[in-house]
Write a protein that holds these residues in place. Sequence first.
Motif, short mmCIF file in Angstrom:
data_model
loop_
_atom_site.label_atom_id
_atom_site.label_comp_id
_atom_site.label_asym_id
_atom_site.label_seq_id
_atom_site.Cartn_x
_atom_site.Cartn_y
_atom_site.Cartn_z
N THR A 128 -5.54 -16.30 -4.50
CA THR A 128 -5.57 -16.40 -3.04
C THR A 128 -5.81 -15.01 -2.44
O THR A 128 -5.72 -14.00 -3.13
N GLY A 129 -6.06 -14.98 -1.15
CA GLY A 129 -6.24 -13.70 -0.47
C GLY A 129 -4.97 -12.86 -0.51
O GLY A 129 -5.02 -11.63 -0.66
N VAL A 130 -3.81 -13.51 -0.40
CA VAL A 130 -2.54 -12.80 -0.47
C VAL A 130 -2.36 -12.19 -1.86
O VAL A 130 -1.99 -11.02 -2.00
N GLU A 131 -2.65 -12.97 -2.90
CA GLU A 131 -2.55 -12.45 -4.27
C GLU A 131 -3.52 -11.30 -4.50
O GLU A 131 -3.18 -10.31 -5.15
N ALA A 132 -4.72 -11.42 -3.95
CA ALA A 132 -5.71 -10.35 -4.09
C ALA A 132 -5.24 -9.08 -3.39
O ALA A 132 -5.36 -7.98 -3.95
N ALA A 133 -4.67 -9.21 -2.20
CA ALA A 133 -4.19 -8.03 -1.47
C ALA A 133 -3.07 -7.33 -2.25
O ALA A 133 -3.06 -6.11 -2.37
N VAL A 134 -2.15 -8.11 -2.81
CA VAL A 134 -1.06 -7.54 -3.60
C VAL A 134 -1.63 -6.80 -4.81
O VAL A 134 -1.22 -5.68 -5.12
N ALA A 135 -2.59 -7.41 -5.50
CA ALA A 135 -3.19 -6.79 -6.68
C ALA A 135 -3.92 -5.50 -6.30
O ALA A 135 -3.82 -4.48 -7.01
N ILE A 136 -4.64 -5.51 -5.20
CA ILE A 136 -5.37 -4.31 -4.75
C ILE A 136 -4.38 -3.21 -4.41
O ILE A 136 -4.55 -2.05 -4.83
N ARG A 137 -3.32 -3.53 -3.67
CA ARG A 137 -2.32 -2.51 -3.31
C ARG A 137 -1.61 -1.96 -4.55
O ARG A 137 -1.36 -0.75 -4.64
N ASP A 138 -1.30 -2.82 -5.52
CA ASP A 138 -0.68 -2.36 -6.77
C ASP A 138 -1.61 -1.40 -7.50
O ASP A 138 -1.17 -0.35 -7.99
N GLU A 139 -2.89 -1.75 -7.59
CA GLU A 139 -3.85 -0.88 -8.27
C GLU A 139 -4.01 0.45 -7.54
O GLU A 139 -4.09 1.50 -8.17
N GLU A 140 -4.04 0.42 -6.23
CA GLU A 140 -4.15 1.67 -5.46
C GLU A 140 -2.96 2.59 -5.77
O GLU A 140 -3.14 3.78 -6.00
N ARG A 141 -1.76 2.01 -5.79
CA ARG A 141 -0.56 2.81 -6.09
C ARG A 141 -0.62 3.35 -7.51
O ARG A 141 -0.35 4.53 -7.75
N THR A 142 -0.96 2.50 -8.47
CA THR A 142 -1.01 2.89 -9.88
C THR A 142 -2.04 3.99 -10.12
O THR A 142 -1.79 4.93 -10.87
N GLN A 143 -3.18 3.86 -9.50
CA GLN A 143 -4.29 4.80 -9.70
C GLN A 143 -4.23 5.99 -8.75
O GLN A 143 -5.06 6.89 -8.85
N GLY A 144 -3.31 5.99 -7.81
CA GLY A 144 -3.22 7.08 -6.84
C GLY A 144 -4.37 7.11 -5.85
O GLY A 144 -4.73 8.16 -5.34
N ARG A 145 -4.94 5.93 -5.59
CA ARG A 145 -6.06 5.85 -4.65
C ARG A 145 -5.58 5.63 -3.22
O ARG A 145 -4.52 5.05 -2.99
N ALA A 146 -6.39 6.08 -2.30
CA ALA A 146 -6.12 5.83 -0.88
C ALA A 146 -6.30 4.33 -0.60
O ALA A 146 -7.20 3.70 -1.16
N PRO A 147 -5.46 3.76 0.24
CA PRO A 147 -5.60 2.34 0.54
C PRO A 147 -6.85 2.04 1.37
O PRO A 147 -7.21 2.80 2.26
#
Length: 74
Positions: A2-21
């Motif tokens: 879902t879009g909610v699941e995708a947003a959570v996954a993107i935010r998790d990856e940003e945090r893990t990789q140290g990327r800007a949101p």
Amino acid sequence: MTGVEAAVAIRDEERTQGRAPVPIYSISANAMPHQIEVYESAGMNGHLSKPFRKADLAAVVARHRPHEGESLAA
């Protein structure tokens, strides 16, 4: 996914990789306040309820567009 699941996954990856949101917006016919809270808690930056006008989309995107000389990370 879902879009909610995708947003959570993107935010998790940003945090893990140290990327800007990056800006993430929900677009849905579901405009109930409790559902919008779900979108926001997933890390989405804004919500558009269908049907929407071009001006509505432009306003939501403009709130998260960097000002001249700034990056998205600012």
